[in-house]
Structures are given as C-alpha cells and as structure tokens.
Design a protein around this motif. Structure first.
Motif, PDB file in Angstrom:
ATOM      1  N   ASP A  82       0.793  -1.210  -0.075  1.00  0.00           N
ATOM      2  CA  ASP A  82      -0.040   0.094   0.038  1.00  0.00           C
ATOM      3  C   ASP A  82       0.729   1.179  -0.069  1.00  0.00           C
ATOM      4  O   ASP A  82       1.542   1.674   1.014  1.00  0.00           O
ATOM      5  CB  ASP A  82      -0.990  -0.052   1.097  1.00  0.00           C
ATOM      6  CG  ASP A  82      -1.955   1.120   1.050  1.00  0.00           C
ATOM      7  OD1 ASP A  82      -1.890   2.050   0.114  1.00  0.00           O
ATOM      8  OD2 ASP A  82      -3.024   1.016   1.921  1.00  0.00           O
ATOM      9  N   SER A 129      -0.198   4.254  -0.695  1.00  0.00           N
ATOM     10  CA  SER A 129      -0.998   5.315  -0.487  1.00  0.00           C
ATOM     11  C   SER A 129      -1.260   5.881   0.980  1.00  0.00           C
ATOM     12  O   SER A 129      -1.783   7.030   1.252  1.00  0.00           O
ATOM     13  CB  SER A 129      -2.532   4.997  -1.044  1.00  0.00           C
ATOM     14  OG  SER A 129      -2.961   4.257  -0.204  1.00  0.00           O
ATOM     15  N   SER A 180      -0.293   9.546   2.156  1.00  0.00           N
ATOM     16  CA  SER A 180      -1.271  10.548   1.296  1.00  0.00           C
ATOM     17  C   SER A 180      -2.663  10.553   1.844  1.00  0.00           C
ATOM     18  O   SER A 180      -3.374  11.502   2.340  1.00  0.00           O
ATOM     19  CB  SER A 180      -1.356  10.348  -0.224  1.00  0.00           C
ATOM     20  OG  SER A 180      -0.100  10.453  -0.862  1.00  0.00           O
ATOM     21  N   VAL A 181      -3.213   9.255   2.153  1.00  0.00           N
ATOM     22  CA  VAL A 181      -4.362   8.839   2.785  1.00  0.00           C
ATOM     23  C   VAL A 181      -4.520   9.511   4.159  1.00  0.00           C
ATOM     24  O   VAL A 181      -5.318  10.383   4.763  1.00  0.00           O
ATOM     25  CB  VAL A 181      -4.894   7.647   3.046  1.00  0.00           C
ATOM     26  CG1 VAL A 181      -5.947   7.147   3.910  1.00  0.00           C
ATOM     27  CG2 VAL A 181      -5.014   6.944   1.540  1.00  0.00           C
ATOM     28  N   CYS A 217     -11.204   5.297   1.589  1.00  0.00           N
ATOM     29  CA  CYS A 217      -9.946   5.123   0.711  1.00  0.00           C
ATOM     30  C   CYS A 217      -9.412   3.843   0.577  1.00  0.00           C
ATOM     31  O   CYS A 217      -9.123   3.191  -0.493  1.00  0.00           O
ATOM     32  CB  CYS A 217      -8.867   6.089   1.067  1.00  0.00           C
ATOM     33  SG  CYS A 217      -9.206   7.852   0.993  1.00  0.00           S
ATOM     34  N   SER A 240      -9.331   0.952  -2.869  1.00  0.00           N
ATOM     35  CA  SER A 240      -8.268   0.444  -3.260  1.00  0.00           C
ATOM     36  C   SER A 240      -8.307  -0.885  -3.274  1.00  0.00           C
ATOM     37  O   SER A 240      -7.842  -1.632  -4.368  1.00  0.00           O
ATOM     38  CB  SER A 240      -6.726   0.833  -2.544  1.00  0.00           C
ATOM     39  OG  SER A 240      -6.924   2.262  -2.210  1.00  0.00           O
ATOM     40  N   THR A 296      -2.730   1.418  -5.634  1.00  0.00           N
ATOM     41  CA  THR A 296      -2.528   2.151  -4.550  1.00  0.00           C
ATOM     42  C   THR A 296      -1.622   3.543  -4.846  1.00  0.00           C
ATOM     43  O   THR A 296      -1.536   4.615  -4.332  1.00  0.00           O
ATOM     44  CB  THR A 296      -1.757   1.637  -3.196  1.00  0.00           C
ATOM     45  OG1 THR A 296      -0.626   1.016  -3.700  1.00  0.00           O
ATOM     46  CG2 THR A 296      -2.724   0.439  -2.741  1.00  0.00           C
ATOM     47  N   MET A 333      -4.219   5.617  -5.778  1.00  0.00           N
ATOM     48  CA  MET A 333      -4.696   6.381  -4.423  1.00  0.00           C
ATOM     49  C   MET A 333      -3.639   7.549  -3.822  1.00  0.00           C
ATOM     50  O   MET A 333      -4.282   8.461  -3.255  1.00  0.00           O
ATOM     51  CB  MET A 333      -5.087   5.301  -3.551  1.00  0.00           C
ATOM     52  CG  MET A 333      -5.790   5.704  -2.176  1.00  0.00           C
ATOM     53  SD  MET A 333      -7.242   6.772  -2.674  1.00  0.00           S
ATOM     54  CE  MET A 333      -8.334   5.475  -2.905  1.00  0.00           C
ATOM     55  N   LEU A 334      -2.561   6.895  -3.896  1.00  0.00           N
ATOM     56  CA  LEU A 334      -1.444   8.121  -3.520  1.00  0.00           C
ATOM     57  C   LEU A 334      -1.782   9.486  -4.244  1.00  0.00           C
ATOM     58  O   LEU A 334      -1.609  10.541  -3.370  1.00  0.00           O
ATOM     59  CB  LEU A 334      -0.091   7.476  -3.876  1.00  0.00           C
ATOM     60  CG  LEU A 334       1.126   8.381  -3.223  1.00  0.00           C
ATOM     61  CD1 LEU A 334       2.393   7.509  -3.110  1.00  0.00           C
ATOM     62  CD2 LEU A 334       1.580   9.273  -4.369  1.00  0.00           C
ATOM     63  N   GLU A 335      -1.893   9.667  -5.344  1.00  0.00           N
ATOM     64  CA  GLU A 335      -2.137  10.623  -6.074  1.00  0.00           C
ATOM     65  C   GLU A 335      -3.349  11.362  -5.653  1.00  0.00           C
ATOM     66  O   GLU A 335      -3.404  12.639  -5.658  1.00  0.00           O
ATOM     67  CB  GLU A 335      -1.882  10.486  -7.579  1.00  0.00           C
ATOM     68  CG  GLU A 335      -0.514  10.488  -8.163  1.00  0.00           C
ATOM     69  CD  GLU A 335       0.402  11.628  -7.861  1.00  0.00           C
ATOM     70  OE1 GLU A 335      -0.202  12.812  -8.111  1.00  0.00           O
ATOM     71  OE2 GLU A 335       1.395  11.536  -7.406  1.00  0.00           O
ATOM     72  N   ARG A 367      -3.676  12.738  -2.362  1.00  0.00           N
ATOM     73  CA  ARG A 367      -2.908  14.059  -1.850  1.00  0.00           C
ATOM     74  C   ARG A 367      -3.748  15.214  -2.732  1.00  0.00           C
ATOM     75  O   ARG A 367      -3.623  16.419  -2.122  1.00  0.00           O
ATOM     76  CB  ARG A 367      -1.525  13.773  -2.881  1.00  0.00           C
ATOM     77  CG  ARG A 367      -0.366  14.989  -2.560  1.00  0.00           C
ATOM     78  CD  ARG A 367      -0.022  15.233  -1.095  1.00  0.00           C
ATOM     79  NE  ARG A 367       0.573  13.909  -0.707  1.00  0.00           N
ATOM     80  CZ  ARG A 367       1.021  14.107   0.760  1.00  0.00           C
ATOM     81  NH1 ARG A 367       0.521  15.045   1.344  1.00  0.00           N
ATOM     82  NH2 ARG A 367       1.547  13.080   1.313  1.00  0.00           N
ATOM     83  N   GLU A 417       4.960   6.293   3.506  1.00  0.00           N
ATOM     84  CA  GLU A 417       4.692   4.709   3.252  1.00  0.00           C
ATOM     85  C   GLU A 417       5.912   4.153   3.150  1.00  0.00           C
ATOM     86  O   GLU A 417       6.088   2.989   3.431  1.00  0.00           O
ATOM     87  CB  GLU A 417       4.062   4.657   1.914  1.00  0.00           C
ATOM     88  CG  GLU A 417       4.582   5.306   0.455  1.00  0.00           C
ATOM     89  CD  GLU A 417       4.490   6.640   0.437  1.00  0.00           C
ATOM     90  OE1 GLU A 417       3.724   7.261   1.400  1.00  0.00           O
ATOM     91  OE2 GLU A 417       5.247   7.285  -0.422  1.00  0.00           O
TER      92      GLU A 417
END
Lengths: 326, 331
Positions: B69, B71, B74-75, B108, B112, B127, B130-132, B135, B247
């Motif tokens: 994962d 993300s 950012s999450v 979130c 994912s 992920t 999802m990171l992008e 953010r 992460e």
C-alpha cells in the motif's frame, strides 16, 4: 515443558547484553577527557534547525554557521540538523523536540511552515530556551495570539523581490505579459516574494497573466513553467520565488525554444543560478547573503543569551545580482 | 501438542534479534552523546512514534497478504486535512471530526482494496493511483494551506501529566497488541497468512479472497486515518504536505521487522520493533548532528543490514527450535 524452552533465549539475551556492554565500555574510554573541558564555564549550546539540507541554499547556510563556529570555538557549541524535504513538518517538529531533550540553550530555526512549527517553538520558549527565527517568518498574528516573543532575523523578502522585479521591469515594456512561479503557498516568504514581484509589476504597468506554485522545487517548476509557456505565447518573463525553481523555468524555456523571448529571474543567488546569470540565461537573482543568514541568527541568539535583552526583529541586507551578458 | 503452542513461543525467538539490534543502537548512541540516554530523550521519542506505529501495523497486514500500500502517507494527510477543516471551518466537535476522518481513511482503503482484488490489478498500481488522488484531495480540502488547530486537538498528542506519554502512544500500543492478537489468534489472521502464502489455494478451499483482501486494505486505510489523527494531535496542524514518503518509512519498519514482501510471513510486534529501530536511529543521528547525507546513508545501511541479519536469524531460530524437544525431553 515450555519452561525449559525459555532457558535458551535467556542465554542468548545474556550474550547480547554482554556484547552490548563490551561495546559501551569501548565507547566510554573517551570519557576522562570530559571533566577537563567542564572545568572552564561551559559555552552555550546552540541548535541550528534547518529546512531541507538537500537544497544548496540551506547547505550554504549551514556551512556558513559551521565556519563561524570554527572561527569562534570557545564562544559556543553548534549542532546542525535539517529535514529531508522542505515540507516535512513532522520531522522538523521532532528535531526541535530532540534538541530540547539535549538541553540546548538556544534554537535558531528556519521553519518549514510558518504556523506548524509554532506549538513546539512555544514549548521551547516555555522551557527557557531562546528561539530565534530565520529564513521563513513565523505567522505574526499567531505568535501574538500565543503571547510569545520570537524574534525574526532575516532579509525583507518582499523588498528583495520588489528590487528583482524592478530590474526585470526595466528590461520590459508596460503591457508586457509575465507569470510568477511561487513557493509553497503556506510559507510566509513565499507570500512575501510573490507580493514583492506583484508590487514591482503593478507599478511598472506589466500584466501578470498567471501565478502558480511549484513548491520551491526544480522539477515541478519545469513542468509548471512548460504549461504556462504553452498557454501564453506572448509571455515575456517568468518570475520565480527561488533559484531552484528558476533553474526549472530556464530548462522549460529552453525546451520550448523561446530562450530569446522569455526572461527568467530568481531569488537566493545559489551557485548554479549565479552561473546562469553570468551567462545571461537568467536576468537577475536576489542575493540575501544566504550563507550568513544562520550566522546572523546565531549571533543574535548569543547576544540575547549574554545580555538577557528583550528580543526584537532584525533586518539583514538583500542585493540584486544582475546579468551583464544582456 | 507441542505444535499448538508453537506460534506463541516462536515470537520471542524471532523478536530477539531485533531487540538486540535496538539495544546495540541505544548503547551506541548513549556512548556517543552524553544527552542521549535520558528520560527526556525516550519520552520525546515515545511521543513521536504513534503515527508511524499504527501505519506500520496496517502495512504489516497488507504485506502479509502479498500486497503493498503506497497510499498510506497521502491517505493520512487527507484524513488529517478532513478532520482539521471540519474542526476549523465547520466547528465540528473533536469526536465527530475524528469519526469523519476515520471513515475517510476506511473508504480510501476499501476502494483501493476492492478495485485491486475484484479486477486482480496489482495493489502497487491501484495504491499508486490512490496516493495521487488522496494527495490531490488533501490539497483540495485544505486549499493547499496549513490549518492551525491549536489546543483543541493538543490533548491527543500532549503527554499525560504524571505519565509522560501521550494518549496517542497508549492508543498506538493498544493497536499493536490487538493486531498481534488478531494475527496470531483469530481466523482472520489465519486467512491473511493463507492468502499471502498461496492466494489461489486459499480461494479454491472456499475463502472469499476478494472480500478479505478488500478488508485488509480497508483496515490499512483506517489505520492511516488513525495515524493522521495522532499526527494532528502531535503537530496541532493539518498540513496538506504531511506524510510524503511515510509509506516508505512504514515499509522499511515492517521489512526490518522481518515481514516478507512476498506475503505469508510477518509479525506485528516485530514491525513495532522496526518502528523503534527507525525512531532511535533518527533521534540518535539528530542528537549527534550527523550531516543530512550521512544520516541517509547510515539509515539506508542499517535497513539493509537488519534485513540481512534477518536472513541468518531464520535458519538459526529453526535450528534452535529443532533442538528444543531433545533438550526438554530428558533434562
């Protein structure tokens, strides 16, 4: 049955402990030298907490501070730390706490965020540590709300940016289009530099068609600049709030094949930007004597420690470096 | 008989190497800096780790099922941003804002996990997306500005009087204990190991792998949100740039703890020891005032060394555990 099993791990643990003790024993052989040093009154210990030491501007500042300490070995002890990237608030807060834990007398800090570092700075002040703010100014309202005194020692960024903007304005005509690439939006010096650029453009009658942030970073500035160049075929100049971003902007201008039409100015006078200014690829940058900024802060911290005077803000000089190639 | 008690007693064996590494680091830094070995240093350190601790727990579970994962940082920023904005702009009470933040993280993570499991897309890719997105969401929610919350959230992260540690740390330790229990003693824990060891076999033996995998990612999201709540309490600031690269720190801690990147093997307690090793390194190197390049090189080297150490720890522990029945039988 299971009880038997525990004797082995215990033996290993014991072995590990013995090994570790042996290690400390080696380390402690230096110890006898300490009392001799403590016989004379201890000089104050000052922690310099910087932003990203991957950025040359802060590396220079740190080197300047180390050189200053080396030149005045008896007057203070210096410990320098920085964070990984410019926006790593949590790491910088952790660093300040670690410096507090080591019992320093003063902390000279270039905060990564003008508000986020205040809670920890307040705790340091409450512990009787002298905190001096350099580079990026703490949010004045919030400092006042907290009822604490943290002096800012540094250049007037707005004035510096205005001076750079004036040099650029002299090379342009009223009505020309320019764009500003700003730093991290929350940072006070980012706001001040942007305001300074805007002041100069407004009074020269030059149109600012776009203002975008590239978070102080070169790569991001290159992509932001490319986009701006694409959208504005008549653009005459890019004003960048620091030199790292100016380097990115120069790369974007070069790639767009518009080096003859678009001027780039920056701020900070880092060596790579200085080279570009000398060769004419950048028009100008501001020199705020970056390598001395931490030293100014340290000197002021020492002064407060020695005299116990009430801290006040202090302005340091800013000059513009202009290309002679154009 | 002896097999049933094995999981319980295998634990200290595997943890021992990490404890040794930790002890060596502490003793080394204590010998180098006269300020390191003090109550203040350790209390400071303890109050800095809750965020990384709970996120490392989530990452342990994800690695256990052979996922990854990217993300979580950012999450975490998004969830802290949601909480910060709700408290400053909408005047939500603390607990309602915490609930909203946790739900955001859960959503979130579940998203994912579901996308990755349902369509068999590598979790690395999903992920990363999802990171992008998270953010971007964090920038959007905060207007790209740092929100200052002040004392309203301070009590989460400020040390309790008389105890010296923050409520966040106590909660994080509870999460570690609970997660270790779930992993070792519950059916869900067995399922994670089964999926991580051989997903196809797990599916063929009747496990609804999509559902369980989505649940693991949802948990990782929830724990990222909890990390965000702790971070907010600690910094008193909702920062849209928070947790960049977190992460990687979490994965480093988990891998130092011996959890396999290819799934099926891992321990929450060991991940926690990994977190401690990273935290002690950071504190010690900072107190010594090591230069930034030096810090990075040393930290990187210790990560690799700890994992190398792990390679040798495994056969050693196995050999020792083979001796055990003989030693116990006659003496």
């Amino acid at each position: 049955m299971p009880r038997h099993c525990q004797c082995l791990p215990r033996r290993r643990l014991l072995g590990g402990l013995l090994l570790a003790l042996a290690l400390t024993a080696c380390g402690q052989q230096d110890a006898p030298q300490q009392p001799a040093a403590e016989a004379t009154p201890q000089p104050p210990r000052i922690a310099l907490v910087m932003k990203s030491l991957a950025n040359e501007f802060f590396t220079n500042m740190a080197d300047g501070a180390r050189a200053h300490q080396a030149a005045n070995p008896g007057s203070y002890e210096l410990i320098v730390n920085g964070i990984r990237n410019e926006s790593d608030l949590a790491q910088q807060v952790a660093l300040v706490e670690q410096m507090m834990a080591t019992g320093v007398d003063a902390i000279v800090i270039a905060p990564a965020d003008s508000r986020g570092l205040l809670p920890v700075a307040r705790r340091a002040v409450a512990q009787g540590i002298v905190v001096v703010n350099i580079d990026n100014r703490f949010d004045r309202e919030l400092v006042a709300d907290m009822g604490i005194d943290i002096p800012f020692v540094g250049p007037d960024n707005r004035e510096g940016a205005r001076k750079v903007g004036e040099v650029l304005a002299a090379a342009l005509a009223p009505g020309d289009q320019v764009a500003i690439i700003g730093g991290i939006p929350g940072a006070f010096n980012a706001q001040q530099r942007q305001a300074g650029f805007e002041d100069a453009m407004r009074s020269a009658g030059i149109e600012v068609v776009s203002i975008q942030s590239a978070d102080w970073e070169q790569a991001r500035a290159a992509s932001v600049a490319s986009a701006i160049l694409g959208e504005n075929p008549d653009l005459k100049a890019l004003l960048c709030a620091n030199d790292s971003m100016a380097l990115g902007a120069v790369a974007a201008v070069r790639q767009a094949g518009r080096a003859d039409q678009v001027l780039v100015v920056g701020f900070d006078n880092i060596s790579a930007a200085n080279t570009l200014v000398q060769s004419g690829e950048m028009l100008a940058t501001a020199d705020q004597y970056g390598d001395q900024l931490a030293v100014f802060g340290i000197e002021y911290a020492l002064e407060i420690l020695a005299t116990g005077q009430a801290p006040q803000d202090r302005n340091t000089p800013v000059d513009v470096v202009v290309s002679s190639a154009q | 008989m002896s097999r049933t008690i094995l999981p319980a007693i295998r634990l200290p064996w595997n943890s021992l190497g990490l404890v040794a590494v930790l002890l060596i680091l502490v003793l080394f830094f204590s010998s180098q800096s006269e300020y390191f070995f003090s109550g203040v240093t350790f209390r400071t350190l303890a109050n800095q780790i809750p965020t990384l601790t709970v996120i490392a727990v989530g990452t342990t579970f994800v690695l256990l099922i052979a996922g990854i994962d990217l993300s979580v940082g950012s999450v975490m920023a998004l969830c802290a941003a949601v909480m910060g904005v709700l408290m400053t702009d909408a005047d939500w009470p603390l607990f309602a804002a915490i609930a909203a933040s946790l739900l955001t993280g859960l959503a979130c993570g579940a998203a994912s996990g579901f996308v990755s499991a349902r369509w068999a897309i590598p979790s690395f890719v999903v992920t990363l997306g999802m990171l992008e997105m998270a953010r971007g969401g964090a920038y959007l929610v905060t207007d790209s500005q740092t929100r200052y919350l002040g004392a309203a959230v301070g009590r989460i992260g400020e040390p309790l009087a008389g105890l010296g540690v923050s409520p966040a740390l106590l909660a994080a330790l509870a999460v570690v204990a609970l997660a270790q229990f779930v992993l070792v003693r519950t059916v869900f824990g067995r399922y994670m190991i089964a999926i991580g060891s051989n997903e196809e076999a797990a599916r063929l033996s009747g496990l609804h792998t999509v559902r369980w995998k989505a649940l693991v990612f949802a948990l990782a999201g929830l724990l990222a949100a909890l990390g965000g709540v702790f971070q907010l309490g600690y910094l008193q600031t909702a920062d849209p740039n928070a947790g960049i690269g977190l992460e990687l720190s979490a994965i480093a801690a988990v891998v130092i703890g011996g959890t396999s990147l290819s799934g099926g093997r891992g321990s929450v307690i060991n991940s926690f020891l990994g977190v401690l090793i990273i935290a002690v390194m950071q504190t010690g190197l900072a107190q010594l005032g090591i230069s930034e390049p030096g810090k990075r090189i040393i930290t990187g080297a210790v990560i690799v060394a700890a994992v190398l150490f792990d390679q040798y720890r495994e056969p050693l522990a196995r050999r020792l555990s083979r001796w055990r029945p003989d030693a116990g039988a006659e003496q």
